[in-house]
Enzyme design. Structure first.
Site, PDB file in Angstrom:
ATOM      1  N   TYR A 108      -2.475   0.517  10.356  1.00  0.00           N
ATOM      2  CA  TYR A 108      -2.642  -0.228   9.098  1.00  0.00           C
ATOM      3  C   TYR A 108      -1.393  -0.107   8.235  1.00  0.00           C
ATOM      4  O   TYR A 108      -0.854  -1.103   7.730  1.00  0.00           O
ATOM      5  CB  TYR A 108      -3.869   0.303   8.331  1.00  0.00           C
ATOM      6  CG  TYR A 108      -3.932  -0.165   6.895  1.00  0.00           C
ATOM      7  CD1 TYR A 108      -4.192  -1.499   6.580  1.00  0.00           C
ATOM      8  CD2 TYR A 108      -3.714   0.732   5.841  1.00  0.00           C
ATOM      9  CE1 TYR A 108      -4.239  -1.932   5.257  1.00  0.00           C
ATOM     10  CE2 TYR A 108      -3.762   0.310   4.520  1.00  0.00           C
ATOM     11  CZ  TYR A 108      -4.026  -1.020   4.238  1.00  0.00           C
ATOM     12  OH  TYR A 108      -4.063  -1.453   2.923  1.00  0.00           O
ATOM     13  N   SER A 112       0.826  -1.211   0.000  1.00  0.00           N
ATOM     14  CA  SER A 112       0.000   0.000   0.000  1.00  0.00           C
ATOM     15  C   SER A 112       0.857   1.256   0.000  1.00  0.00           C
ATOM     16  O   SER A 112       1.901   1.300   0.659  1.00  0.00           O
ATOM     17  CB  SER A 112      -0.889   0.020   1.244  1.00  0.00           C
ATOM     18  OG  SER A 112      -1.544   1.272   1.336  1.00  0.00           O
TER      19      SER A 112
END
Ligand code: NAD
Length: 361
Positions: free
Chosen positions: A191, A131
């Site tokens: 995250y 990501s």
């Protein structure tokens, strides 16, 4: 033809990748625990994949024995590792769970690949959906034009309406596109930290086993099929759902938060290409549209697409911890290495998403 196992292959990106690879004649298997937050209709998803010839195992990446079994049953040459918890905000509420699924789940995968080898299945390559969150505030230029990584923004600044990225001395910086080759990772959320840890674990854990690791860092993926029910991910599908529910959109900060929205089929094409590439690239690749769009502008585009009044949004000045100001990818390395380029424009993608959401809601 390849045998590909996709963890998280029932999800937004994974399902489309499974259908794309199987449509090209590859053997595809999916391993997914059908997380209820993501899957309002798990049976429908499983049925769709099985009808396309995809082998489906319901399983949790924390279950090493089940993973090993899925790898050997699929006789997997390649694994695309997509299974993850994906909500930036939710990762603050459930830090242990996020570390378990994203970090320990990746460690279990490494062990399962070794166990499968002992049973005669030789996995050659693992592809990870990384990501762009690992960049945190990402690449910026300082006053004399040097490229540096901004530090996390301070709550006190945000509360005072000062949203600009800054350096360690508090000087304002101009954001520029991030790229894996030069932008130093600086995760700004739990995250994001787990996503960076996945990268490290795969590179470190596979190297000695002679298994190739290939990492694509994805920007904001959107499009038809993104869960309209998961309140934690996918700002555009959340907006579509809220507008169709009759709500007014709450636009954070001053509306100028910028994202690189990349359509799901473009992301699937990049993974598909990476599976079929003879030589795996050494470098981590950034996948996005390469273009920035402000949240205010995309909200206006959605409102116009739905034919709603312009006042269906409010710029609130509110902010969220871990939200970053500017995220745009430099996709030149991916274009060069993969021979890939994104094809779907933001206006076409938003049009497709809105039409689908209207039919589905
Ligand atoms: N969508 C984006 O904008 C985006 C951006 C950057 C990175 N990514 C990464 O891409 C990957 C796929 O994202 P997505 O948008 O398709 O998300 P998604 O939530 O639609 O898909 C994830 C899938 O993983 C499954 N899963 C969750 N926990 C699991 C577990 N413990 N065991 C087995 N399966 C489990 C879920 O059931 C789901 O089907 C993730 O790794 C995510 O971090 C996505």
């Amino acid at each position: 033809m390849l045998n590909v196992l996709i963890t998280g292959g029932a999800g937004f990106i994974g399902k489309r990748l499974a259908l794309s690879l199987s449509g090209a004649g590859h053997g595809v298997a999916v391993f997914d625990n059908l997380q209820p937050q993501v899957h309002p209709d798990p049976e429908g998803t499983v049925q769709e994949l099985r009808q396309a010839g995809v082998r489906f195992t319901v399983g949790n990446v924390l279950d090493g024995a089940a993973l090993t079994e899925a790898i050997t049953a699929a006789d997997a040459d390649m694994i695309v590792h997509l299974a993850a918890e994906t909500g930036t905000g939710q990762s603050y509420e459930l830090p242990t769970h996020y570390c378990d699924v994203n970090v320990t789940g990746t460690a279990r995968l490494i062990e399962a690949i070794r166990a499968a080898r002992n049973k005669g299945t030789e996995v050659r390559r693992v592809l990870l959906a990384g990501s762009r969150a690992v960049y945190g505030e990402g690449a910026c230029r300082d006053a004399i034009g040097r490229e540096i990584t901004a530090v996390p923004r301070l709550s006190a600044d945000l509360a005072a309406g000062d949203f600009a990225p800054k350096d360690t001395r508090g000087c304002r910086l101009d954001p520029v596109p991030s790229r894996a080759s030069t932008t130093v990772p600086a995760p700004a959320s739990i995250y994001a930290s787990t996503k960076l840890m996945q990268e490290y674990l795969l590179r470190q854990g596979l190297e000695q086993s002679g298994v190739e690791a290939a990492i694509l860092r994805l920007q904001n993926v959107y499009g038809v099929g993104q869960s309209l029910y998961n309140p934690y991910t996918g700002v555009l599908s959340i907006f579509a759902q809220q507008l169709l529910d009759g709500q007014t959109l709450n636009i954070y900060e001053d509306g100028e938060i910028t994202r690189d929205f990349v359509y799901v089929t473009d992301v699937v094409a990049a993974f598909h290409r990476l599976c079929e590439l003879a030589d795996v690239p050494n470098e981590t690749l950034d996948i996005g549209s390469g273009q920035g769009a402000t949240i205010f502008n995309v909200a206006c585009m959605m409102i116009a697409e739905l034919g709603l009044d312009k006042d269906r949004l409010k710029i609130s000045g509110q902010f969220r911890p871990g939200d970053i100001r500017f995220a745009v990818a430099d996709i030149s390395a991916a274009e060069r290495v993969l021979g890939w380029t994104p094809k779907v424009s933001l206006s076409d993608g938003i049009g497709a998403l809105v039409n689908w959401a209207r039919e589905t809601a």
